[in-house]
Design a protein around this motif. Structure first.
Motif, PDB file in Angstrom:
ATOM      1  N   ASP A 185      44.768  43.103 -78.148  1.00 24.80           N
ATOM      2  CA  ASP A 185      43.561  43.413 -78.618  1.00 24.80           C
ATOM      3  C   ASP A 185      43.266  44.744 -79.521  1.00 24.80           C
ATOM      4  OD1 ASP A 185      42.513  41.197 -77.434  1.00 24.80           O
ATOM      5  OD2 ASP A 185      41.841  42.253 -75.450  1.00 24.80           O
ATOM      6  N   GLU A 186      44.137  45.928 -79.130  1.00 25.78           N
ATOM      7  CA  GLU A 186      44.212  46.795 -80.162  1.00 25.78           C
ATOM      8  C   GLU A 186      44.769  46.752 -81.283  1.00 25.78           C
ATOM      9  OE1 GLU A 186      43.060  50.320 -79.557  1.00 25.78           O
ATOM     10  OE2 GLU A 186      41.514  48.945 -78.384  1.00 25.78           O
ATOM     11  N   LEU A 187      45.918  45.870 -81.260  1.00 25.33           N
ATOM     12  CA  LEU A 187      46.647  45.674 -82.570  1.00 25.33           C
ATOM     13  C   LEU A 187      45.750  44.880 -83.480  1.00 25.33           C
ATOM     14  CD1 LEU A 187      50.047  44.451 -81.279  1.00 25.33           C
ATOM     15  CD2 LEU A 187      49.553  46.584 -82.749  1.00 25.33           C
ATOM     16  N   THR A 188      45.115  43.898 -82.974  1.00 25.42           N
ATOM     17  CA  THR A 188      44.045  43.033 -83.785  1.00 25.42           C
ATOM     18  C   THR A 188      42.864  44.233 -84.507  1.00 25.42           C
ATOM     19  OG1 THR A 188      44.458  41.125 -82.523  1.00 25.42           O
ATOM     20  CG2 THR A 188      42.486  41.522 -83.801  1.00 25.42           C
ATOM     21  N   GLU A 189      42.235  44.895 -83.572  1.00 24.40           N
ATOM     22  CA  GLU A 189      41.258  45.711 -83.945  1.00 24.40           C
ATOM     23  C   GLU A 189      41.523  46.936 -84.714  1.00 24.40           C
ATOM     24  OE1 GLU A 189      38.099  48.569 -81.386  1.00 24.40           O
ATOM     25  OE2 GLU A 189      38.534  46.589 -80.637  1.00 24.40           O
ATOM     26  N   VAL A 190      42.686  47.777 -84.536  1.00 21.42           N
ATOM     27  CA  VAL A 190      42.756  49.023 -85.258  1.00 21.42           C
ATOM     28  C   VAL A 190      44.323  48.931 -85.739  1.00 21.42           C
ATOM     29  CG1 VAL A 190      41.326  50.157 -83.436  1.00 21.42           C
ATOM     30  CG2 VAL A 190      43.870  50.349 -83.040  1.00 21.42           C
ATOM     31  N   GLY A 191      45.267  48.130 -85.654  1.00 23.59           N
ATOM     32  CA  GLY A 191      46.465  48.098 -86.047  1.00 23.59           C
ATOM     33  C   GLY A 191      47.386  48.905 -85.396  1.00 23.59           C
ATOM     34  N   TYR A 192      48.620  48.706 -85.635  1.00 21.83           N
ATOM     35  CA  TYR A 192      49.755  49.809 -84.841  1.00 21.83           C
ATOM     36  C   TYR A 192      49.471  51.199 -85.268  1.00 21.83           C
ATOM     37  CZ  TYR A 192      54.237  51.297 -83.362  1.00 21.83           C
ATOM     38  OH  TYR A 192      55.044  51.624 -82.773  1.00 21.83           O
ATOM     39  N   GLU A 225      51.749  26.303 -84.352  1.00 27.20           N
ATOM     40  CA  GLU A 225      50.737  26.295 -83.473  1.00 27.20           C
ATOM     41  C   GLU A 225      50.517  27.561 -82.485  1.00 27.20           C
ATOM     42  OE1 GLU A 225      49.022  23.597 -79.553  1.00 27.20           O
ATOM     43  OE2 GLU A 225      50.723  22.985 -80.726  1.00 27.20           O
ATOM     44  N   ALA A 226      51.867  28.080 -82.249  1.00 22.60           N
ATOM     45  CA  ALA A 226      51.696  29.362 -81.381  1.00 22.60           C
ATOM     46  C   ALA A 226      51.212  30.640 -82.517  1.00 22.60           C
ATOM     47  CB  ALA A 226      53.100  29.771 -81.187  1.00 22.60           C
ATOM     48  N   MET A 227      51.585  30.507 -83.831  1.00 24.20           N
ATOM     49  CA  MET A 227      51.058  31.392 -84.589  1.00 24.20           C
ATOM     50  C   MET A 227      49.447  31.491 -84.909  1.00 24.20           C
ATOM     51  SD  MET A 227      54.379  32.289 -87.193  1.00 24.20           S
ATOM     52  CE  MET A 227      54.619  30.529 -87.862  1.00 24.20           C
ATOM     53  N   ALA A 228      49.064  30.266 -84.777  1.00 22.47           N
ATOM     54  CA  ALA A 228      47.879  29.986 -84.936  1.00 22.47           C
ATOM     55  C   ALA A 228      46.860  30.301 -83.727  1.00 22.47           C
ATOM     56  CB  ALA A 228      47.354  28.801 -85.629  1.00 22.47           C
ATOM     57  N   GLY A 229      47.295  30.652 -82.749  1.00 21.04           N
ATOM     58  CA  GLY A 229      46.672  30.717 -81.557  1.00 21.04           C
ATOM     59  C   GLY A 229      45.768  32.156 -81.485  1.00 21.04           C
ATOM     60  N   PRO A 230      45.067  32.126 -80.171  1.00 24.79           N
ATOM     61  CA  PRO A 230      44.336  33.577 -80.000  1.00 24.79           C
ATOM     62  C   PRO A 230      44.785  34.707 -80.193  1.00 24.79           C
ATOM     63  CG  PRO A 230      44.342  32.138 -78.092  1.00 24.79           C
ATOM     64  CD  PRO A 230      45.489  31.475 -78.897  1.00 24.79           C
ATOM     65  N   GLN A 231      46.090  35.034 -80.340  1.00 24.11           N
ATOM     66  CA  GLN A 231      46.831  36.175 -80.635  1.00 24.11           C
ATOM     67  C   GLN A 231      47.245  36.321 -82.328  1.00 24.11           C
ATOM     68  OE1 GLN A 231      46.079  38.192 -78.550  1.00 24.11           O
ATOM     69  NE2 GLN A 231      45.726  36.907 -76.803  1.00 24.11           N
ATOM     70  N   ALA A 232      46.969  35.375 -83.086  1.00 23.17           N
ATOM     71  CA  ALA A 232      47.540  35.273 -84.309  1.00 23.17           C
ATOM     72  C   ALA A 232      47.444  36.492 -85.304  1.00 23.17           C
ATOM     73  CB  ALA A 232      47.056  34.225 -85.136  1.00 23.17           C
ATOM     74  N   GLU A 233      46.193  37.055 -85.263  1.00 25.29           N
ATOM     75  CA  GLU A 233      46.027  38.346 -85.946  1.00 25.29           C
ATOM     76  C   GLU A 233      46.915  39.464 -85.443  1.00 25.29           C
ATOM     77  OE1 GLU A 233      44.559  40.087 -89.405  1.00 25.29           O
ATOM     78  OE2 GLU A 233      44.368  37.902 -88.637  1.00 25.29           O
ATOM     79  N   ALA A 234      47.059  39.756 -84.085  1.00 24.30           N
ATOM     80  CA  ALA A 234      47.898  40.741 -83.805  1.00 24.30           C
ATOM     81  C   ALA A 234      49.162  40.379 -84.103  1.00 24.30           C
ATOM     82  CB  ALA A 234      47.584  40.879 -82.370  1.00 24.30           C
TER      83      ALA A 234
END
Length: 225
Positions: A52-59, A122-131
């Motif tokens: 979630d942090e990766l998605t929100e603020v990046g590494y 399909e895995a890359m398009a899942g809920p964690q795709a953006e992270a």
């Protein structure tokens, strides 16, 4: 003389008494008062908070403090397992990586390659795709992170494709010279590249074109000259 208590102060005192009399309310704002999570439950919460942090603020902006706060865990519980954010991020991303076994084994090389690449897409398009997408971008420009990925993480998509090609070679559908890590990685690399450049994974039709126009011509036996 008793000190004067105005209406606001009186309401504050009443609120404190209500919280003191209610254990659930008292612990709601402080995770240290809650039942301690251990083992896999704690790890799952930390992995999710990391992604979630990766998605929100990046590494670049991700910190152990932020992950601990989001996971409602102590910093000590993070540092006991992961010495730094590098190890934590690598393991969190690996945790959501797609399963590679069992690979498709229908006896039809084309169908198996398409099925496996569809699974990766399909895995890359899942809920964690953006992270995960953000993680790929960070790996490209961060030598420390790249080294950690090489050290701790298997290239599961490449391994799966290599197994499909090996099974094809046993049947005579793949020439033995094509059983190399480079060729096994062509499909997964093009999938990742497409996601990075376009912000979306390949469609099923695009995967079929990839298999028909790129992979099969590379791996199939060549006619005798």
């Amino acid at each position: 003389m008793w000190p004067r208590i105005d209406g606001v102060a009186l309401e504050q005192q009443k609120a404190v008494k209500r919280v003191s009399a209610n254990p659930e309310a008292r612990s709601a704002g402080d995770f240290r008062r809650r039942p301690r999570r251990r083992g896999q439950a704690l790890h799952e919460a930390i992995y999710q908070a990391t992604l979630d942090e990766l998605t929100e603020v990046g590494y670049a902006e991700l910190t152990m403090d932020r992950v601990a706060a989001r996971a409602k865990a102590s910093k000590g519980s993070l540092y006991r397992r992961w010495p730094s954010r590098v190890e934590l991020v690598v393991e969190a991303v690996r945790h959501v990586a797609p399963e590679i076994t069992p690979v498709p084994d229908s006896g039809d090389l084309r169908a198996d390659l398409i099925a496996q690449l569809d699974r990766f897409a399909e895995a890359m398009a899942g809920p964690q795709a953006e992270a995960v997408r953000g993680m790929f971008l960070e790996v490209i420009r961060n030598p420390e992170l790249l080294a950690a990925f090489h050290k701790q993480q298997h290239d599961t998509p490449r391994e799966a494709m290599a197994e499909i090609l090996r099974l094809g070679a046993v049947r005579g559908d793949v020439r033995p010279e094509a059983l190399t890590p480079m060729i096994a990685g062509v499909g997964p690399v093009l999938l990742r590249q497409h996601m990075l450049l376009n912000g979306a994974v390949m469609t099923h039709q695009e995967i079929e074109e990839l298999v028909d126009e790129v992979l099969l011509p590379i791996v199939q036996p060549r006619p005798a000259s």
